[in-house]
Design a protein around this motif. Sequence first.
Motif, mmCIF file in Angstrom:
data_model
loop_
_atom_site.group_PDB
_atom_site.id
_atom_site.type_symbol
_atom_site.label_atom_id
_atom_site.label_comp_id
_atom_site.label_asym_id
_atom_site.label_seq_id
_atom_site.Cartn_x
_atom_site.Cartn_y
_atom_site.Cartn_z
ATOM 1 N N ALA A 46 7.610 -7.079 2.637
ATOM 2 C CA ALA A 46 6.884 -6.004 1.945
ATOM 3 C C ALA A 46 5.457 -5.864 2.475
ATOM 4 C CB ALA A 46 6.838 -6.299 0.457
ATOM 5 N N ASN A 47 4.982 -4.633 2.503
ATOM 6 C CA ASN A 47 3.547 -4.423 2.601
ATOM 7 C C ASN A 47 3.015 -4.404 1.165
ATOM 8 O OD1 ASN A 47 3.717 -4.149 5.380
ATOM 9 N ND2 ASN A 47 4.150 -1.955 5.214
ATOM 10 N N LEU B 277 -3.660 -2.697 3.483
ATOM 11 C CA LEU B 277 -2.420 -3.330 3.025
ATOM 12 C C LEU B 277 -2.310 -4.724 3.616
ATOM 13 C CD1 LEU B 277 0.250 -0.487 3.479
ATOM 14 C CD2 LEU B 277 -1.027 -1.082 1.418
ATOM 15 N N LEU B 278 -1.754 -5.623 2.838
ATOM 16 C CA LEU B 278 -1.317 -6.909 3.357
ATOM 17 C C LEU B 278 0.068 -6.637 3.941
ATOM 18 C CD1 LEU B 278 -2.556 -9.759 3.068
ATOM 19 C CD2 LEU B 278 -1.146 -10.075 1.030
ATOM 20 N N GLU B 279 0.300 -7.022 5.206
ATOM 21 C CA GLU B 279 1.545 -6.568 5.841
ATOM 22 C C GLU B 279 2.600 -7.653 5.949
ATOM 23 O OE1 GLU B 279 0.529 -4.491 9.442
ATOM 24 O OE2 GLU B 279 -0.424 -2.878 8.305
ATOM 25 N N ALA B 280 3.844 -7.242 5.801
ATOM 26 C CA ALA B 280 5.033 -8.097 6.024
ATOM 27 C C ALA B 280 4.943 -9.423 5.292
ATOM 28 C CB ALA B 280 5.225 -8.327 7.530
ATOM 29 N N VAL B 281 4.858 -9.367 3.971
ATOM 30 C CA VAL B 281 4.816 -10.611 3.200
ATOM 31 C C VAL B 281 6.085 -10.761 2.374
ATOM 32 C CG1 VAL B 281 2.298 -10.661 3.041
ATOM 33 C CG2 VAL B 281 3.610 -9.574 1.231
ATOM 34 N N ASP B 282 6.371 -11.993 1.990
ATOM 35 C CA ASP B 282 7.467 -12.288 1.074
ATOM 36 C C ASP B 282 6.855 -12.678 -0.279
ATOM 37 O OD1 ASP B 282 9.059 -11.829 3.227
ATOM 38 O OD2 ASP B 282 9.969 -13.831 3.297
ATOM 39 N N ILE B 283 7.503 -12.221 -1.335
ATOM 40 C CA ILE B 283 6.955 -12.442 -2.679
ATOM 41 C C ILE B 283 8.031 -13.081 -3.550
ATOM 42 C CG2 ILE B 283 5.987 -11.320 -4.730
ATOM 43 C CD1 ILE B 283 5.105 -9.011 -2.859
ATOM 44 N N ILE C 117 15.457 -8.692 -2.487
ATOM 45 C CA ILE C 117 15.224 -7.269 -2.210
ATOM 46 C C ILE C 117 14.508 -7.160 -0.871
ATOM 47 C CG2 ILE C 117 13.968 -5.194 -2.945
ATOM 48 C CD1 ILE C 117 14.287 -6.133 -5.831
ATOM 49 N N ASP C 118 15.105 -6.443 0.069
ATOM 50 C CA ASP C 118 14.436 -6.234 1.353
ATOM 51 C C ASP C 118 13.574 -4.977 1.246
ATOM 52 O OD1 ASP C 118 13.553 -5.958 3.914
ATOM 53 O OD2 ASP C 118 15.526 -6.206 4.865
ATOM 54 N N ALA C 119 12.252 -5.158 1.306
ATOM 55 C CA ALA C 119 11.320 -4.045 1.098
ATOM 56 C C ALA C 119 10.706 -3.561 2.407
ATOM 57 C CB ALA C 119 10.235 -4.464 0.111
ATOM 58 N N ARG C 120 11.382 -3.804 3.509
ATOM 59 C CA ARG C 120 10.855 -3.373 4.816
ATOM 60 C C ARG C 120 10.525 -1.874 4.789
ATOM 61 N NH1 ARG C 120 11.439 -6.118 9.575
ATOM 62 N NH2 ARG C 120 13.013 -7.470 8.655
ATOM 63 N N GLY C 121 9.346 -1.538 5.279
ATOM 64 C CA GLY C 121 8.934 -0.129 5.299
ATOM 65 C C GLY C 121 8.431 0.382 3.952
ATOM 66 N N HIS C 122 8.357 -0.516 2.992
ATOM 67 C CA HIS C 122 7.926 -0.114 1.649
ATOM 68 C C HIS C 122 6.666 -0.884 1.237
ATOM 69 C CE1 HIS C 122 12.025 1.308 1.795
ATOM 70 N NE2 HIS C 122 11.819 2.012 0.699
ATOM 71 N N THR C 123 6.040 -0.389 0.178
ATOM 72 C CA THR C 123 4.814 -1.023 -0.302
ATOM 73 C C THR C 123 5.000 -1.511 -1.733
ATOM 74 O OG1 THR C 123 3.520 0.501 1.047
ATOM 75 C CG2 THR C 123 2.325 -0.710 -0.658
ATOM 76 N N VAL C 124 4.681 -2.777 -1.937
ATOM 77 C CA VAL C 124 4.631 -3.316 -3.295
ATOM 78 C C VAL C 124 3.232 -3.075 -3.845
ATOM 79 C CG1 VAL C 124 4.667 -5.440 -4.676
ATOM 80 C CG2 VAL C 124 6.396 -5.076 -2.893
ATOM 81 N N MET C 125 3.168 -2.506 -5.021
ATOM 82 C CA MET C 125 1.859 -2.283 -5.657
ATOM 83 C C MET C 125 1.963 -2.608 -7.144
ATOM 84 S SD MET C 125 1.470 1.883 -6.031
ATOM 85 C CE MET C 125 0.207 1.722 -7.343
#
Length: 421
Positions: free
Chosen positions: A7-8, A17-23, A47-55
């Motif tokens: 996720a970003n 953005l913080l990029e490509a992190v796992d949460i 959940i694979d959030a590649r290309g998406h942003t967690v906010m």
Amino acid sequence: MLLIKNANVFNGHDNTLLEAVDIVINQNHIQTISQQPINDAGFEQVIDARGHTVMPGLIDAHVHITLSAAPHVLDTMTREEIAIRSAKIAEGMLMRGFTTVRDVAGNTIGLKTAIDSGYATGPRIFPSQAAISQTSGHSDYRQNRGQQRRNGHEDSPLMKTGAFAIADGRSEVLKAVREQLFMGASQIKIMAGGGASSTFDPLDTLQYTLDELKAAVEAASDYGTYVAAHIHTTPAMKRAAEAGIMSFEHATIMDDDIAQIIKEKGIFVIPSYFTSSLIAERKIPLGSESLYQKTERVGKAMLKSAELIKKYEIENLCFGTDCVGDLGVHATQSHELEAIEKVFDTITALRMATSNCAKLFNLSTYQHPYQEGKLGEISEGAYADLLIIEGNPLEGVACVTQADKQKVIMKDGVIYKNTLC
Ligand SMILES: [Zn+2]
């Protein structure tokens, strides 16, 4: 345990953005945010959030959940009907991505408790309970001048629901504030000046003497919390600032002096640009021509005050829609984010609807209902209240407000929507 991968992150504060992190989500909290990949093994859900942003989930600091119709219509409803309408409105808020709201006039403690214990679906609620005003003030919602007060407010069914309370003089104000605190108010809402949508109180009236305002602040601060004031005009704001009120709702008609005072004292301002523009364009039906004139004045002044907010770099700004009315009005809730972006900029809009609200709510200490984690940010130890958005919110809020781009809505670690996998 749940893992969000690749996720970003917009953390609620930073303009990058913080990029490509796992949460890692453990029950209702964010346990780990890692820039090193975390192995999927052992997680109940990935959940694979590649290309998406967690906010962070959105926060609305000025809502009225129980005021689900015009006052004279609410007057005809039973409490049960109002409760059912309120539950539906609350569910709609969560499904638009609002994971926390502050209700500033309404008997919402029962709904809040029902949501927190899983009997209803909705956002976290910071209840103010009844908005307190003087006789003839903005909360005096008797529907006509023939509804004389004899013993309490028995002539106004709406006021009997606990949305509004009347108190005059120091001792009544102290008592009214303490009544709301007893019921579970996390902060106190008072009416400290004339209203735009109310029939009987002219906009320029000053409401409550300095001593009455101070009484409200004393009773609230002795209980570790603060007072939010409905307030439009500069003279009313000056008096409220002197009394120690820390949350100015609307704050529409500012001059340079009051803008400077707001900045110096760190007072929070909660403007509502979208609702006031709807009103100014006469898109919300109001009862009379004089109400349209009052609200047009407010709508225009608000944009001038935005210039003063920029000039004096007032940073304690929070997102608040002031949505009052039926489901149709509440459906416009997200548009405020776009309206703020237009008046200020994207990062200001995003901060106002996340971390800034959390900062405001932290003015409430013992009465703060959610003390086990941070709200309004993505950080280790924060509550797992988050959205997964297709796109980058920092490039424009449109992706946050469009339902089909909001792929995941999570509140308290529970997923309410997931169209990602
Ligand atoms: Zn309001």
